[in-house]
Design a protein around this motif. Sequence first.
Motif, PDB file in Angstrom:
ATOM      1  N   LEU A 357       0.830  -1.206   0.000  1.00  0.00           N
ATOM      2  CA  LEU A 357       0.000   0.000   0.000  1.00  0.00           C
ATOM      3  C   LEU A 357       0.864   1.255   0.000  1.00  0.00           C
ATOM      4  O   LEU A 357       0.520   2.252  -0.647  1.00  0.00           O
ATOM      5  N   SER A 361       1.444   5.028  -3.389  1.00  0.00           N
ATOM      6  CA  SER A 361       1.688   6.470  -3.426  1.00  0.00           C
ATOM      7  C   SER A 361       2.902   6.796  -4.274  1.00  0.00           C
ATOM      8  O   SER A 361       2.881   7.721  -5.105  1.00  0.00           O
ATOM      9  N   SER A 402      -5.854  -0.025  -9.053  1.00  0.00           N
ATOM     10  CA  SER A 402      -7.244   0.018  -8.563  1.00  0.00           C
ATOM     11  C   SER A 402      -7.629  -1.310  -7.931  1.00  0.00           C
ATOM     12  O   SER A 402      -8.212  -1.348  -6.835  1.00  0.00           O
ATOM     13  N   LEU A 405      -5.610  -1.858  -4.600  1.00  0.00           N
ATOM     14  CA  LEU A 405      -6.125  -1.004  -3.522  1.00  0.00           C
ATOM     15  C   LEU A 405      -7.488  -1.507  -3.048  1.00  0.00           C
ATOM     16  O   LEU A 405      -7.730  -1.650  -1.841  1.00  0.00           O
ATOM     17  N   LEU A 409      -8.633  -2.911   0.718  1.00  0.00           N
ATOM     18  CA  LEU A 409      -9.670  -2.204   1.482  1.00  0.00           C
ATOM     19  C   LEU A 409     -10.847  -3.130   1.793  1.00  0.00           C
ATOM     20  O   LEU A 409     -11.415  -3.085   2.895  1.00  0.00           O
ATOM     21  N   PRO A 435     -12.756   3.008  -6.358  1.00  0.00           N
ATOM     22  CA  PRO A 435     -11.293   2.904  -6.406  1.00  0.00           C
ATOM     23  C   PRO A 435     -10.710   3.294  -7.761  1.00  0.00           C
ATOM     24  O   PRO A 435      -9.641   3.909  -7.827  1.00  0.00           O
ATOM     25  N   LEU A 438     -10.581   7.042  -7.961  1.00  0.00           N
ATOM     26  CA  LEU A 438      -9.498   7.547  -7.096  1.00  0.00           C
ATOM     27  C   LEU A 438      -8.158   7.437  -7.805  1.00  0.00           C
ATOM     28  O   LEU A 438      -7.385   8.407  -7.865  1.00  0.00           O
ATOM     29  N   TRP A 442      -5.443  10.299  -9.096  1.00  0.00           N
ATOM     30  CA  TRP A 442      -4.032  10.376  -8.678  1.00  0.00           C
ATOM     31  C   TRP A 442      -3.090  10.383  -9.886  1.00  0.00           C
ATOM     32  O   TRP A 442      -2.128  11.135  -9.926  1.00  0.00           O
ATOM     33  N   LEU A 449      -3.255  12.539  -2.436  1.00  0.00           N
ATOM     34  CA  LEU A 449      -3.160  11.228  -1.819  1.00  0.00           C
ATOM     35  C   LEU A 449      -3.653  11.210  -0.371  1.00  0.00           C
ATOM     36  O   LEU A 449      -3.678  10.154   0.258  1.00  0.00           O
ATOM     37  N   LEU A 452      -6.326   8.610   0.382  1.00  0.00           N
ATOM     38  CA  LEU A 452      -5.861   7.273   0.735  1.00  0.00           C
ATOM     39  C   LEU A 452      -5.504   7.203   2.216  1.00  0.00           C
ATOM     40  O   LEU A 452      -5.835   6.221   2.898  1.00  0.00           O
ATOM     41  N   GLU A 453      -4.863   8.240   2.720  1.00  0.00           N
ATOM     42  CA  GLU A 453      -4.474   8.248   4.138  1.00  0.00           C
ATOM     43  C   GLU A 453      -5.709   8.233   5.037  1.00  0.00           C
ATOM     44  O   GLU A 453      -5.734   7.552   6.068  1.00  0.00           O
ATOM     45  N   ARG A 456      -7.180   4.726   4.951  1.00  0.00           N
ATOM     46  CA  ARG A 456      -6.327   3.807   5.697  1.00  0.00           C
ATOM     47  C   ARG A 456      -6.519   3.982   7.202  1.00  0.00           C
ATOM     48  O   ARG A 456      -6.644   3.002   7.947  1.00  0.00           O
TER      49      ARG A 456
END
Length: 583
Positions: A357, A361, A402, A405, A409, A435, A438, A442, A449, A452-453, A456
Amino acid sequence: MAAVGFLLLFYAVALGVAGALLSLPYLLYTTHRFHALLTVLCLAGAGVLSWSLLPRRERFVPPGFRLTEAEHPRLFAAIRDVAQRMGTRMPDAVYLVEDVNAYVRQVGGVFGLGGRRVLSLGLGLLAVDNLSQWRAAVAHEFGHFQSGDTWLAGVLCATRSAMGRTLGGWRFFSWVPETFLRLTQALSREQELVADTWSVRLAGKRAHLSGLRWEALHAAAWRRFLAQEVLPLASRGVVPDNLFEGYRRYLASADWAEGLRELGATSERASCPYDSHPSLAERIAFAERLDVPEVPLDERPAYTLLSDAEALERRFTVQLWPRAVEFIPWSEAGAHWRTLWNETASRVQARVPDFSLARVSALVKDARAWDAFAEAIHPRLVGYRAPDRAERVREVVAHAVSAYLASILAEHGMVWRTSPGEPLRLECEGEPVDPAALVDGWLEGTLGLEVLERLRARLSVDAHAAWRLREEERTEALAPLAAVTVEREGDAVTVRAPFSRLGLPHCCALCGGDIASHVETRFHVGGVLRDDGDITIEVPVCQAHAHQPHKAFKVRHYEEASDLITLEVPTLEYARLIQRSNA
């Protein structure tokens, strides 16, 4: 007349050559002496040529599900009404096919003579047309019966087949079937316009024009629906139990709304000399010029002509995919899409072992790393030399990231949601997450980003979380697309691989340069192999080598039973490239 004249000229010349071959041994015998070998060769040549010219009786393969009047009386009453108003007889058989289309054929005869009339109706056509548009489509098809087009089509198809059998192996004479094809396809386009005249007269200009536009749009939409919503699931042996229910839901989706402009532009392309139909714009312009009285529109759905349509749709879906392992309701499709995305996540983890993960980034920020990542995930990009390389690389990166990720998740509490035409989304406590959107944001730099944080932190996912792989998943993900063996024997370099799975690098096979086209090329097979002694390969070539694809390979060996082919290739570097692109 030009087409029929060309046909007669071809047969006259071919029979003249056969006659000359038969007479040559006799002339030599009467003027010089008997020559046994020459006599055998001439007789064999004349025999092969005569056999190639013989018309074949067409073998009819039912195009779909046969409909009967007992089961669908309203449908047959409507077809009979169109036939009676046009003064033509009913077709001998009516078949249901999947397309947004209808067509007629005369089958079972020789040279277009004899046989039966067959009408094929697309279930997709019945699903999207109103009754007036549907009548216009059927009147157009019956117009081909009225004008004798189906008979002439049989004559022309038989002649094209004879030309293919007679001249197929002679490159010098390739202009003969090509010229005949151009002539007869021009004739076919004229026949379509004549059939359109019947459509306008019977159903009215409004029904005809709206039907043309609507059917062209839906034909493209149906193909898009199958490619995006059905075929990926079918590749796993799972098919939704009612395709047409899914298509109706697709027509209310975001993908349909966004694709309308794109699909409309596709249907407006200009025709080329080898097209069998005029372009949509030409057909619309032709119909607009016709001076006919208007006919009131009947806007009831054509779908209502069928009896118990939903049951018929389910039966037809099963017939379209007879080898499907399982038929599922659309409500269960999301779970199977999840499996597909999980397989992509497994492929990423197996082929890029240190991915996690945290590396998502870093990857989306560094466009220079995309090529190596994409080639690892999708080896067919190795040696890919085409103008759209950057676009293809970005597509692979976007889908792989995608899926990776989304899979992580979902493993930490998010739930999969989808429906036909809608993206695969995740949901947590009623809040949706897309996803793919997203990752696109990016990659394009339009999203930060920090999203994403937040995700998470909300799900308590470790920053260095990776997708967990079972050993059998790792083995499957690392299996080559096609196992390629490279050998060198003096100056010759060969590759050996399963022919049906082998993919050639997307660059020129002769110089490794930028690809211009794939040229379908027949190669003679060495050894005792196929009955015809030839094999066809689509050879990628650059502009400079566009006329030399036959120089790219030698087929040393091929066995249909094992599907293994041995190719002699130009260089060791190219052989290694084939090996890497099939890794």
